[in-house]
Design an enzyme around this catalytic site. Structure first.
Site, PDB file in Angstrom:
ATOM      1  N   LYS A  30      -4.383  10.280  -2.844  1.00  0.00           N
ATOM      2  CA  LYS A  30      -4.632   9.204  -1.860  1.00  0.00           C
ATOM      3  C   LYS A  30      -3.722   9.361  -0.636  1.00  0.00           C
ATOM      4  O   LYS A  30      -4.176   9.269   0.497  1.00  0.00           O
ATOM      5  CB  LYS A  30      -4.385   7.821  -2.497  1.00  0.00           C
ATOM      6  N   THR A  31      -2.448   9.576  -0.930  1.00  0.00           N
ATOM      7  CA  THR A  31      -1.527   9.724   0.188  1.00  0.00           C
ATOM      8  C   THR A  31      -1.860  10.980   0.983  1.00  0.00           C
ATOM      9  O   THR A  31      -1.774  11.007   2.211  1.00  0.00           O
ATOM     10  CB  THR A  31      -0.069   9.755  -0.329  1.00  0.00           C
ATOM     11  N   ASP A 212      -1.409   2.862   3.172  1.00  0.00           N
ATOM     12  CA  ASP A 212      -1.162   3.411   1.834  1.00  0.00           C
ATOM     13  C   ASP A 212      -0.719   2.283   0.903  1.00  0.00           C
ATOM     14  O   ASP A 212      -0.222   1.262   1.367  1.00  0.00           O
ATOM     15  CB  ASP A 212      -0.070   4.492   1.923  1.00  0.00           C
ATOM     16  N   GLU A 213      -0.870   2.465  -0.397  1.00  0.00           N
ATOM     17  CA  GLU A 213      -0.431   1.469  -1.395  1.00  0.00           C
ATOM     18  C   GLU A 213      -1.004   0.083  -1.056  1.00  0.00           C
ATOM     19  O   GLU A 213      -0.313  -0.923  -1.109  1.00  0.00           O
ATOM     20  CB  GLU A 213       1.102   1.389  -1.455  1.00  0.00           C
ATOM     21  N   GLN A 243      -1.671   0.155 -10.072  1.00  0.00           N
ATOM     22  CA  GLN A 243      -0.279   0.334  -9.676  1.00  0.00           C
ATOM     23  C   GLN A 243       0.254  -0.854  -8.882  1.00  0.00           C
ATOM     24  O   GLN A 243       1.257  -0.746  -8.176  1.00  0.00           O
ATOM     25  CB  GLN A 243      -0.110   1.617  -8.867  1.00  0.00           C
ATOM     26  N   ARG A 596       4.615   9.345 -12.621  1.00  0.00           N
ATOM     27  CA  ARG A 596       5.481  10.055 -11.667  1.00  0.00           C
ATOM     28  C   ARG A 596       5.713  11.483 -12.127  1.00  0.00           C
ATOM     29  O   ARG A 596       6.141  12.339 -11.369  1.00  0.00           O
ATOM     30  CB  ARG A 596       6.857   9.355 -11.513  1.00  0.00           C
TER      31      ARG A 596
END
Ligand code: ATP
Ligand code: MG
Length: 663
Positions: A30-31, A212-213, A243, A596
């Site tokens: 995504k990033t 983002d996020e 998330q 992560r």
């Protein structure tokens, strides 16, 4: 574009026909879609960089994104905005300050500053009460509820108290020409609501938005986004509902649901391939999160192979856990010939860091701590930044008081009291009052002298701060106030040296950032306030070091090898988050932690945890049982070899225990 992209990623990057939501699991790129899209907009679509704004969640993420974009474009494009919501808000406020009755150089008060103001205003000494007031006021602000409305609707005693404090709190901030963190988002929203022509200007400037996020935006941030996007709605938001871990700070998953409602032509793209983690890690993550109620259906797979087994180590107590992690990390690194920076140690709460730090130091493992006690919260740093705040904003009375009295310079409390009274009567700042004849008549010459000297000194430094390199000005400032000598006189030598070292660290940070970003001391001062509401401390040049971080601060990052520690009931999930809604957020936190990891994951928990002087028994987190069966257990009371049978038996016992507890 040279980088490899899969078809849905490519589609997301090229899609410009309307608002776009990319909804996908961890590590699916995504990033990457955001950074690549910035490059695409500039290189292929002829967008001017100054018309693009990318918004990330932390300063660290923003920095990383800037680097990634600079790599793609062979250098940092001029005018491109990559920032957090808060620094975007700050930029808008600086530019439009006048409209709102602020000076462009207003101060930003952190939560400690605001706490102090509220404790003055409420006349309450009870910390818990003041914190409660702070939360209530913050909620009102974010709900765009003004003081009078808050007062009219206040029901409980504490709400009434908070609502009364709210109005004076806002007035006090305004008098100091200061804003708090909430204001950085709330004031631009109010501004845009009341001044369409100002909004028009920003809509024309920021023509394409990337967020983002997205799952962790709060209602006010969402509103700001909607305002700037306007009817053109040219934006790409990327996020993962699994998330969302900032519900406790007012982030609202509803914003994800609201998006298709507010934008009926919203395009939805899903990414399903994970490029980060091994199959084992991903399976465990998927297994854990499958215990949550689903908002959106998502799939996630990886073709990076099964990889190393996930280890779960039972440690006798929290001391042993820290010792184990430090040793195992060394051994693992040796075996894999890896770097320290390939490793991260993640935990639920900051309190878990200290003991790990001790053992890492014993083992001579270099580490970087993020999300811990803020560098900028240290007394010596607050002393020096008080001077900087005062340079930037003469009306910042709290900064004035701290600076004029640290180090002591012959301005006594009676002088300050007289100054305060006079300033209060005339509704001006302490700094301004010091220069007024009316005040001069009230005090004796020997009182006035040092005060005026101080203010003139500030004026001189302020003049230089706008013209000379930040590092030079800082060194002269420190020399002139004799800070080092003062520290030595106030503190034990060893303490004084450590404090002076932090001050030196601040100076070199300012000097470096000043050069890198071409900013003067005053502009840098304004940045300091924003560094780090979340990650607190910006890493200097990243040396080869293990990263220690809270789970919250690890969002969006990736590490080859991850140690997830303290995975116990009461810690993760947190003992105060056991109701069904909060428990789901805890589970998402676990999901963030697991995802992560790229190559290996090491989970540990202690059978007893030290709190104060005593040890308390702990149980393994239910999330371990939820990770599935493909785990390799070791350690614990039963000193059996960690073979499959023992692991399975142990897991079965744990399941039975957890089931028993649920029933
Ligand atoms: P998170 O949800 O944790 O924020 P994300 O969806 O933002 O994750 P990224 O950080 O963008 O994921 O990507 C994860 C990793 O996968 C990165 O190392 C990235 O470079 C890599 N990656 C992404 N897309 C591809 C691709 N098409 N080919 C190869 N590697 C990729
Ligand atoms: Mg990401």
């Amino acid at each position: 574009m040279s980088a490899v992209l899969n078809p849905p990623q490519r589609e997301a990057i090229r899609y410009l026909d309307g608002p776009l939501l990319v909804l996908a699991g961890a590590g699916s790129g995504k990033t990457r879609v955001i950074t690549q899209k910035i490059a695409y907009l500039i290189q292929e679509c002829g967008f001017s960089p100054s018309n693009i704004a990318a918004i990330t969640f932390t300063n660290k993420a923003a920095k990383e994104m800037q680097e990634r974009v600079a790599q793609l474009l062979d250098g940092k494009p001029d005018g491109l905005t990559i920032s957090t919501f808060h620094s975007l808000g700050m930029r808008i406020l600086r530019e439009e300050a006048k409209v709102l009755g602020y000076k462009p150089r207003f101060s930003i008060f952190d939560s400690n500053d605001c706490f102090a103001i509220l404790s003055d205003l409420s006349g309450s000494a009870d910390k818990a009460t003041i914190r409660r007031l702070q939360t209530l006021i913050s909620n009102w602000k974010n709900g765009l509820i003004q003081p009078d409305a808050a007062l009219a609707n206040a029901e409980s005693e504490i709400e009434k108290l908070a609502a009364q404090a709210y109005a004076s709190y806002a007035a006090t901030l305004k008098a100091y020409q200061a804003v708090d963190f909430d204001d950085l988002i709330v004031l631009p929203v109010l501004l845009f609501d009341s001044y369409p022509e100002v909004l028009d200007k920003w809509q024309n400037r920021l023509r394409y938005l990337l967020v983002d996020e997205y799952q962790d935006t709060n209602a006010c941030q969402y509103r700001l986004l909607k305002q700037i996007a306007g009817p053109r709605a040219a934006f790409t938001a990327v996020g993962d509902d699994d998330q969302a871990i900032y519900g406790w700070r007012g982030a609202d998953i509803e914003n994800l649901r609201g998006l298709p409602r507010d934008y009926p032509n919203l395009k939805l793209i899903k990414l399903e391939q994970n490029y980060r983690s091994t199959v084992r890690i991903l399976k465990a993550a998927n297994a854990v999160i499958s215990h949550n109620e689903k908002l959106f259906d998502k799939k996630l797979w990886s073709d990076l192979g099964h990889g190393e087994a996930i280890s779960v180590t039972v440690c006798r107590d929290s001391e042993k856990e820290a010792e184990h992690v430090a040793m195992k990390l060394q051994a693992h690194r040796f075996e894999h010939r890896g770097k320290f920076s390939d490793y991260a140690i993640l935990y639920r709460g900051n309190f878990q860091a200290r003991i790990i730090e001790q053992h890492l130091r014993d083992q001579r493992v270099p580490y970087l701590l993020s999300g811990g006690q803020s560098f900028f919260d240290k007394a010596e740093i607050k002393d020096i930044t008080a001077y900087l705040r005062l340079l930037a904003n003469n009306d910042d009375d709290p900064a004035f008081i701290r600076a004029v009295t640290t180090p002591k310079r012959g301005v006594g409390s009676s002088t300050l009291e007289a100054l305060g009274t006079y300033a209060g009567e005339r509704h001006i700042s302490l700094f301004a009052a010091a220069f007024e004849e009316g005040f001069a008549r009230r005090v004796q010459a020997r009182q006035l002298g040092p005060l005026v000297d101080f203010c003139e000194f500030i004026n001189r430094i302020e003049y230089r701060a706008q013209r000379e390199p930040a590092g030079t000005v800082m060194n002269d400032l420190l020399g002139a106030i004799g800070y080092e000598a003062w520290l030595m006189s106030e503190e034990e030598r060893k303490v004084a040296m450590t404090r002076w070292e932090s001050v030196q660290e601040l100076v070199s940070w300012l000097a470096r950032r000043g050069e890198e970003d071409n900013k003067n001391l005053i502009e840098l001062t304004q940045m300091i306030a924003l560094i780090n509401m979340l990650e607190k401390r910006e890493d200097a040049d990243a040396p080869d070091a293990v990263q220690l971080s809270t789970l919250h601060a690890s969002k969006g990052l990736e590490f080859k090898h991850v140690f997830l520690i303290g995975v116990e009931e009461g810690v993760l999930p947190h003992r105060e988050s056991l109701d069904p809604v909060k428990l789901e957020e805890e589970r998402r936190l676990m999901y963030v932690g697991i995802t992560r990891a790229q190559r290996s994951l090491h989970v540990t928990y202690a059978e007893r945890r030290k709190q104060g002087r005593d040890f308390f028994p702990c149980e393994p987190s239910r999330f371990i049982a939820e990770m599935g069966e493909d785990l390799r257990f070791s350690g614990g009371k039963v000193d059996a070899p960690p073979d499959k049978a023992t692991g399975a038996a142990r897991l079965a016992a744990m399941r039975a225990m957890l089931a028993g507890k649920a029933g």
